[in-house]
Design a protein around this motif. Structure first.
Motif, PDB file in Angstrom:
ATOM      1  N   TYR A 216     -14.199  42.802   9.444  1.00 48.52           N
ATOM      2  CA  TYR A 216     -13.475  42.243  10.587  1.00 48.52           C
ATOM      3  C   TYR A 216     -12.049  41.840  10.216  1.00 48.52           C
ATOM      4  CZ  TYR A 216     -12.206  39.089  14.372  1.00 48.52           C
ATOM      5  OH  TYR A 216     -11.547  38.468  15.401  1.00 48.52           O
ATOM      6  N   ARG A 217     -11.861  41.312   9.011  1.00 51.57           N
ATOM      7  CA  ARG A 217     -10.540  40.806   8.610  1.00 51.57           C
ATOM      8  C   ARG A 217      -9.590  41.902   8.141  1.00 51.57           C
ATOM      9  NH1 ARG A 217     -12.193  35.324   5.187  1.00 51.57           N
ATOM     10  NH2 ARG A 217     -12.777  34.062   7.009  1.00 51.57           N
ATOM     11  N   LEU A 222     -11.751  48.035   9.687  1.00 51.90           N
ATOM     12  CA  LEU A 222     -12.320  47.802  11.020  1.00 51.90           C
ATOM     13  C   LEU A 222     -11.953  48.944  11.961  1.00 51.90           C
ATOM     14  CD1 LEU A 222     -13.731  46.001  13.115  1.00 51.90           C
ATOM     15  CD2 LEU A 222     -11.515  44.874  13.496  1.00 51.90           C
ATOM     16  N   SER A 226     -14.873  51.466  13.424  1.00 46.96           N
ATOM     17  CA  SER A 226     -15.093  51.399  14.875  1.00 46.96           C
ATOM     18  C   SER A 226     -14.636  52.680  15.565  1.00 46.96           C
ATOM     19  CB  SER A 226     -14.365  50.192  15.471  1.00 46.96           C
ATOM     20  OG  SER A 226     -12.968  50.249  15.203  1.00 46.96           O
TER      21      SER A 226
END
Length: 406
Positions: A216-217, A222, A226
């Motif tokens: 996420y960071r 990410l 995704s």
């Protein structure tokens, strides 16, 4: 953009052992999936039972995601992979024995399928995270390309070989798989790592979730993970191949076989090109360009009424998909610290597995409501839209010029 690599990763004995072991493992998994499915249907004549076989293999990956990543980061990844291969060989041997004595039942098949799924859940992140430990950093992209080519070859060879052997009897499949997995285990034992990873953190809820937090960071990781999730989710037109073969192209089973093989052949050939000619420039834009080709090829397949055109479109689907796979996998490996690779690769495996399963479900549901052709068209167009949105949301990916820069 592409430049011939003068140093081949296949010249490194440890990687060669790793590569052949991966090919054998993936081929055996495909063979077992075919045999287990056929045997379940022969015993039950129930489509629901077939669905439960797939569910039994898929659920462990979802349930064990956090655990398998943590295990891959705390223990020797070679040992984890070796234990998984041994247990898979034992499962194949048990299937052989139960079939030989005529005692194999529905519940036992589901139990063996779940065990196989659990082994694959542990094996995937551990083997992926092991790769950067056995090759130099400048050879990671080439190693990913060769590993991808081996995976594609397994997808082509495994089901067909499993089907041929099953026609002689299920135990021909199980005995062959048992022997092949033993060989894979031996090869895995000869792998030597360039560097050993040691994680001394105490196991806690925080350490279990560190992989998700890290993804996420870090926007590049990410974005790439995704991107695969949503692009494959929308572009899963291959789930509709039986409809196109029967109702649109009127080819029958032989045409369906050709169409199922076309994406894998395109992916295999493109991964070999990547292995010999690693991408050197414009990595980020090449990633988005490959997704654009994937979407356009899916749309071409949707409107095609000729088998040759459909095969060309599916070939391009597979070839463009493997371009993005190699780039995304290389970025994830290079952007992740050694001590986090197991957990991050577990998250990546979950996203990839989920996108494939849900993509087929989404395509089937949409086709059920509006028809196969509109569903495939919408899926291809959706992939183009996702590529455009991700270029805007994740400019850091777009700006990546080379993997060494990453």
């Amino acid at each position: 953009m592409f430049k011939r690599s003068s140093d081949s990763v296949l010249n490194q004995p440890s990687y060669t052992n790793y590569w052949v072991s991966r090919i054998l493992s993936n081929t055996c998994f495909q063979m077992l999936s075919v045999a287990i499915g056929w045997q379940m249907y022969a015993l039950t004549h129930s489509a629901f039972s077939l669905g439960f076989v797939g569910l039994a293999q898929f659920l462990p990956m979802v349930v064990l995601t956090l655990v398998v990543g943590h295990v891959a980061d705390r223990f020797d990844r070679r040992v984890i992979t070796l234990l998984c291969l041994i247990v898979e060989a034992m499962i194949a041997a048990c299937l052989f024995a139960e079939t030989f004595v005529g005692a194999l039942e529905r519940f036992q098949i589901l139990l063996f399928a779940a065990g196989l799924g659990a082994c694959r859940a542990f094996e995937g992140p551990a083997s992926s995270a092991l790769l950067p430990q056995i090759v130099r950093q400048d050879l990671v992209q080439q190693a990913v390309a060769w590993t991808t080519s081996g995976g594609q070859a397994a997808q082509i060879l495994g089901p067909s070989l499993g089907g041929v052997l099953y026609s002689l009897g299920p135990n021909y499949v199980y005995s062959t798989v048992t022997v092949a997995l033993v060989v894979a285990s031996i090869l895995n034992g000869f792998i030597r790592v360039e560097k050993t990873i040691r994680v001394h953190k105490r196991v806690s809820m925080q350490s279990l979730f560190e992989g998700l937090v890290f993804v996420y960071r870090h926007k590049v990781i990410l974005g790439t993970i995704s991107l695969d999730l949503f692009a494959v989710l929308l572009g899963g037109a291959t789930a509709l191949l039986p409809i196109f073969a029967q109702d649109i192209l009127h080819t029958g089973a032989w045409g369906l076989g050709l169409m199922r093989s076309a994406p894998a052949v395109g992916a295999l050939l493109m991964s070999i090109v990547f292995a010999y000619y690693p991408l050197k420039k414009a990595v980020g834009m090449t990633l988005f360009g490959a997704l654009a080709v994937f979407g356009l090829a899916t749309m071409l397949f949707a409107v095609s009424t000729h088998l040759v055109v459909s095969l060309i479109a599916l070939f391009l689907v597979g070839a463009s998909d493997v371009v993005s796979v190699v780039i995304r996998s290389s970025l994830v490996q290079l952007q992740t610290p050694d001590e986090m690779r197991g957990r991050v690769n577990a998250v990546n495996s979950l996203f990839i597995g989920t996108s494939n399963q849900l993509g087929e479900f989404e395509s089937g549901m949409v086709a059920g409501f509006i028809g196969a052709v509109p569903a495939a068209l919408i899926g291809g167009f959706g992939t183009l839209v996702v590529a455009g949105i991700w270029m805007y949301l994740f400019p850091s990916i777009r700006r990546i010029r080379s993997l060494s820069e990453a």
